[in-house]
Design an enzyme around this catalytic site. Structure first.
Site, PDB file in Angstrom:
ATOM      1  N   PRO A   1       0.813  -1.221   0.000  1.00  0.00           N
ATOM      2  CG  PRO A   1      -0.924  -1.601   1.525  1.00  0.00           C
ATOM      3  CD  PRO A   1       0.367  -2.187   1.031  1.00  0.00           C
TER       4      PRO A   1
ATOM      5  N   GLY B   1       5.014   1.621  -3.993  1.00  0.00           N
ATOM      6  CA  GLY B   1       4.754   1.204  -5.370  1.00  0.00           C
ATOM      7  C   GLY B   1       6.003   1.410  -6.196  1.00  0.00           C
ATOM      8  CB  SER B   2       7.249   4.353  -8.104  1.00  0.00           C
ATOM      9  OG  SER B   2       6.102   4.474  -8.904  1.00  0.00           O
TER      10      SER B   2
ATOM     11  CB  THR C   1      -1.860  -9.850 -11.209  1.00  0.00           C
ATOM     12  OG1 THR C   1      -1.792  -8.452 -11.519  1.00  0.00           O
ATOM     13  CG2 THR C   1      -2.550 -10.592 -12.350  1.00  0.00           C
TER      14      THR C   1
ATOM     15  NE  ARG D   1     -21.370   4.690 -39.977  1.00  0.00           N
ATOM     16  CZ  ARG D   1     -22.649   4.848 -39.672  1.00  0.00           C
ATOM     17  NH1 ARG D   1     -23.493   3.826 -39.795  1.00  0.00           N
ATOM     18  NH2 ARG D   1     -23.085   6.006 -39.243  1.00  0.00           N
TER      19      ARG D   1
ATOM     20  N   GLY E   1     -16.482   5.862 -34.399  1.00  0.00           N
ATOM     21  CA  GLY E   1     -17.473   6.900 -34.108  1.00  0.00           C
ATOM     22  C   GLY E   1     -18.277   6.544 -32.867  1.00  0.00           C
ATOM     23  N   GLY E   2     -19.588   6.839 -32.892  1.00  0.00           N
ATOM     24  CA  GLY E   2     -20.449   6.601 -31.729  1.00  0.00           C
ATOM     25  C   GLY E   2     -20.444   5.143 -31.308  1.00  0.00           C
TER      26      GLY E   2
ATOM     27  CD  GLU F   1       5.387  -7.043 -14.931  1.00  0.00           C
ATOM     28  OE1 GLU F   1       6.482  -7.120 -15.509  1.00  0.00           O
ATOM     29  OE2 GLU F   1       4.559  -7.951 -14.901  1.00  0.00           O
TER      30      GLU F   1
HETATM   31  C1  LIG Z   1      -4.209  -3.962 -12.353  1.00  0.00           C
HETATM   32  C2  LIG Z   1      -2.899  -3.925 -11.609  1.00  0.00           C
HETATM   33  C3  LIG Z   1      -2.197  -5.115 -11.423  1.00  0.00           C
HETATM   34  C4  LIG Z   1      -0.998  -5.106 -10.695  1.00  0.00           C
HETATM   35  N1  LIG Z   1      -0.350  -6.284 -10.453  1.00  0.00           N
HETATM   36  C5  LIG Z   1       0.714  -6.301  -9.603  1.00  0.00           C
HETATM   37  C6  LIG Z   1       1.302  -7.549  -9.205  1.00  0.00           C
HETATM   38  O1  LIG Z   1       0.899  -8.634  -9.651  1.00  0.00           O
HETATM   39  N2  LIG Z   1       2.343  -7.526  -8.321  1.00  0.00           N
HETATM   40  C7  LIG Z   1       2.835  -6.355  -7.803  1.00  0.00           C
HETATM   41  O2  LIG Z   1       3.771  -6.412  -7.013  1.00  0.00           O
HETATM   42  N3  LIG Z   1       2.291  -5.155  -8.170  1.00  0.00           N
HETATM   43  C8  LIG Z   1       1.248  -5.105  -9.058  1.00  0.00           C
HETATM   44  N4  LIG Z   1       0.681  -3.893  -9.409  1.00  0.00           N
HETATM   45  C9  LIG Z   1       1.189  -2.662  -8.814  1.00  0.00           C
HETATM   46  C10 LIG Z   1       1.917  -1.778  -9.807  1.00  0.00           C
HETATM   47  O3  LIG Z   1       3.176  -2.331 -10.118  1.00  0.00           O
HETATM   48  C11 LIG Z   1       1.998  -0.380  -9.177  1.00  0.00           C
HETATM   49  O4  LIG Z   1       0.700   0.178  -9.230  1.00  0.00           O
HETATM   50  C12 LIG Z   1       3.001   0.523  -9.872  1.00  0.00           C
HETATM   51  O5  LIG Z   1       4.303   0.080  -9.672  1.00  0.00           O
HETATM   52  C13 LIG Z   1       2.884   1.966  -9.414  1.00  0.00           C
HETATM   53  O6  LIG Z   1       2.880   2.053  -8.020  1.00  0.00           O
HETATM   54  P1  LIG Z   1       1.747   2.922  -7.282  1.00  0.00           P
HETATM   55  O7  LIG Z   1       0.447   2.497  -7.837  1.00  0.00           O
HETATM   56  O8  LIG Z   1       1.959   2.796  -5.837  1.00  0.00           O
HETATM   57  O9  LIG Z   1       1.994   4.401  -7.772  1.00  0.00           O
HETATM   58  P2  LIG Z   1       3.016   5.449  -7.112  1.00  0.00           P
HETATM   59  O10 LIG Z   1       4.366   4.856  -7.005  1.00  0.00           O
HETATM   60  O11 LIG Z   1       2.418   6.026  -5.881  1.00  0.00           O
HETATM   61  O12 LIG Z   1       3.061   6.576  -8.236  1.00  0.00           O
HETATM   62  C14 LIG Z   1       2.068   7.588  -8.398  1.00  0.00           C
HETATM   63  C15 LIG Z   1       2.486   8.451  -9.598  1.00  0.00           C
HETATM   64  O13 LIG Z   1       3.764   9.062  -9.323  1.00  0.00           O
HETATM   65  C16 LIG Z   1       4.686   8.744 -10.369  1.00  0.00           C
HETATM   66  N5  LIG Z   1       6.017   8.637  -9.784  1.00  0.00           N
HETATM   67  C17 LIG Z   1       6.406   7.941  -8.680  1.00  0.00           C
HETATM   68  N6  LIG Z   1       7.714   8.084  -8.474  1.00  0.00           N
HETATM   69  C18 LIG Z   1       8.188   8.876  -9.469  1.00  0.00           C
HETATM   70  C19 LIG Z   1       9.477   9.399  -9.822  1.00  0.00           C
HETATM   71  N7  LIG Z   1      10.567   9.127  -9.077  1.00  0.00           N
HETATM   72  N8  LIG Z   1       9.572  10.184 -10.922  1.00  0.00           N
HETATM   73  C20 LIG Z   1       8.483  10.470 -11.677  1.00  0.00           C
HETATM   74  N9  LIG Z   1       7.239  10.015 -11.394  1.00  0.00           N
HETATM   75  C21 LIG Z   1       7.102   9.238 -10.306  1.00  0.00           C
HETATM   76  C22 LIG Z   1       4.177   7.435 -10.943  1.00  0.00           C
HETATM   77  O14 LIG Z   1       4.644   7.230 -12.279  1.00  0.00           O
HETATM   78  C23 LIG Z   1       2.666   7.636 -10.874  1.00  0.00           C
HETATM   79  O15 LIG Z   1       2.254   8.373 -11.989  1.00  0.00           O
HETATM   80  C24 LIG Z   1      -0.493  -3.881 -10.177  1.00  0.00           C
HETATM   81  C25 LIG Z   1      -1.205  -2.690 -10.406  1.00  0.00           C
HETATM   82  C26 LIG Z   1      -2.383  -2.708 -11.103  1.00  0.00           C
HETATM   83  C27 LIG Z   1      -3.130  -1.406 -11.309  1.00  0.00           C
END
Ligand SMILES: Cc1cc2nc3c(=O)[nH]c(=O)nc-3n(C[C@H](O)[C@H](O)[C@H](O)COP(=O)(O)OP(=O)(O)OC[C@H]3O[C@@H](n4cnc5c(N)ncnc54)[C@H](O)[C@@H]3O)c2cc1C
Length: 390
Positions: A136, A139-140, A166, A275, A346-347, A370
């Site tokens: 939670p 992410g990045s 996933t 079409r 289109g629509g 990813e």
């Molecule tokens: C449908 C789905 C399936 C997924 N499946 C998996 C899975 O199987 N296993 C798993 O581990 N994860 C999974 N994920 C998680 C996914 O890898 C993360 O959502 C992704 O890495 C982004 O992390 P976050 O959502 O926390 O976004 P955040 O990291 O909070 O980013 C928010 C925004 O800030 C930007 N940002 C963050 N840091 C920087 C930076 N340094 N420079 C510029 N921009 C930045 C991001 O690009 C984004 O636009 C899944 C996500 C989805 C939506």
């Protein structure tokens, strides 16, 4: 026009065996996957029996060693299989890619004993995998993950929450990255956790914009106990393993994106030649002809880029930069192409009667998973200019 089998793509495949393999996949995709895609995606149904069929047909372990039940196929072939599957239904193409990602740690870093014990069932024994890196609050910035694994005698006890997983809640095994040491990337270790482990619970799947048939869920690890024999690689090696899996996984995402874009182009061309407006097929108008030409060109460019990266990987050369480029380009191209496909219809393109609106919603997620496309740009820039200085 609702059949999502891609229009004939001129593929570059290395052997007669690989040509037959792709023909088999097209056949399965057009008979077993595409016809049910729209209805099941709308209803949020995961096609588990399709994965059982793919496993039985040897299609869930294609890039791995035959010794352990894999298909021994080069990445350039495996990725084109993924493209065909994603063109039929992204939930399946991406699902196969994630499964493959989940097998990467054990296949690349497990001991011979661990591989012999688990890989055959994972690669061709009907099991489905998931990959647990995101949380939670991380992410990045994945290296800041907090799920903990603490040694207790010959076991490890895992506690924490993984997010966005996933196949979360339905997988038979989870490749999990957990903290066993210091803060940052060096304190992370990889584990192989069975789906039925005590203390492992999945939340209800997220309600998503697209790919509704693919469950994405939080996983709670409440004191999940696993033996040290399920630790993959050395203590502290987990983050390097996770990144190496993602280099390969990103190529899978790129191939899926090209499949989704190809499916959208097929729909758009099919519609535009049928079409009629102003007494002629709308495909006669240069405004649309040029749009179709641009869509096709982006698809071919994307396919060439992911194949070039795959061939580097197959040759044992570094491919991390090229994988990031392929993921970035192909997923951005898929977003543009699917958006244009809606415009061409289109629509009708905006209705559930045609699949292009779904393809557009599906393309969006590929720019996020990813490593978002911002993160891909960071990876590419690091290869060009070195790490950022603070
Ligand atoms: C449908 C789905 C399936 C997924 N499946 C998996 C899975 O199987 N296993 C798993 O581990 N994860 C999974 N994920 C998680 C996914 O890898 C993360 O959502 C992704 O890495 C982004 O992390 P976050 O959502 O926390 O976004 P955040 O990291 O909070 O980013 C928010 C925004 O800030 C930007 N940002 C963050 N840091 C920087 C930076 N340094 N420079 C510029 N921009 C930045 C991001 O690009 C984004 O636009 C899944 C996500 C989805 C939506």
């Amino acid at each position: 026009m609702t059949d999502r089998a891609p229009q004939l793509v001129e593929r570059s495949l290395p052997t007669e065996e690989s040509r037959q393999l792709v023909a088999l996949v097209r056949d399965i995709a057009s008979r077993e996957i595409a016809p049910r895609a729209a209805e099941e995606e709308e209803a949020g149904l995961f096609p588990r029996e399709v994965f059982t069929l793919l496993s039985g047909s040897g299609l869930l372990g294609l890039p791995y060693d035959a010794d352990h039940g894999g298909g021994d196929q080069p990445y350039e072939v495996y990725l084109q299989v993924l493209e065909e599957l994603a063109a039929a239904r992204l939930t399946v193409g991406l699902g196969v890619s994630v499964h493959s990602l989940a097998c990467h740690a054990l296949a690349g870093y497990g001991t011979k004993e661990q591989q012999a014990a688990h890989l055959p069932a994972m690669l061709s024994g009907g099991l489905l995998g998931a990959y647990c890196l995101s949380e939670p609050a991380s992410g990045s910035d994945a290296a800041s993950l907090r799920t903990k694994a603490v040694r207790d005698g010959g076991d490890w006890v895992l506690t924490g929450t993984k997010a966005w997983i996933t196949h979360g809640g339905i997988a038979d095994f989870y490749t999990v990255l957990a903290r066993t040491g210091v803060e940052g990337p060096r304190g992370i270790t990889a584990f192989l956790v069975p789906g039925g482990a005590e203390g492992l619970n999945a939340a209800l799947p997220e309600k998503k914009m697209g790919m509704k048939g693919s469950p994405t869920a939080q996983l709670n690890f409440d004191g999940v106990r696993i033996p040290d024999a399920r630790r993959i690689g050395d203590e502290g090696q987990g983050f390097a393993i996770a990144l190496s899996a993602l280099d390969s996984g990103r190529l899978g995402i790129a191939a899926c994106a090209v499949g989704v874009a190809q499916a959208a182009l097929t729909e758009a061309v099919g519609y535009a030649v049928e079409r009629r407006q102003f007494g002629r097929p709308v495909a006669d108008f240069q405004g649309l002809r040029f749009m179709l030409a641009d869509m096709a060109t982006q698809i071919e460019a994307g396919r060439s880029l992911y194949l070039a990266a795959a061939r580097l990987r197959d040759a044992g050369r570094p491919f991390s930069r090229e994988a990031a480029m392929a993921k970035l380009f192909c997923t951005d191209a898929a977003m543009r192409v699917t958006t244009d496909a809606v415009q061409v219809l289109g629509g009708y393109g905006y209705t559930l009667d045609f699949p292009v609106e779904r393809l557009m919603r599906e393309a969006k997620v590929l720019q996020i998973v990813e490593g978002t496309n911002q993160i891909q740009r960071m990876v590419i820039a690091r290869h060009l200019a070195g790490p950022e200085t603070r």
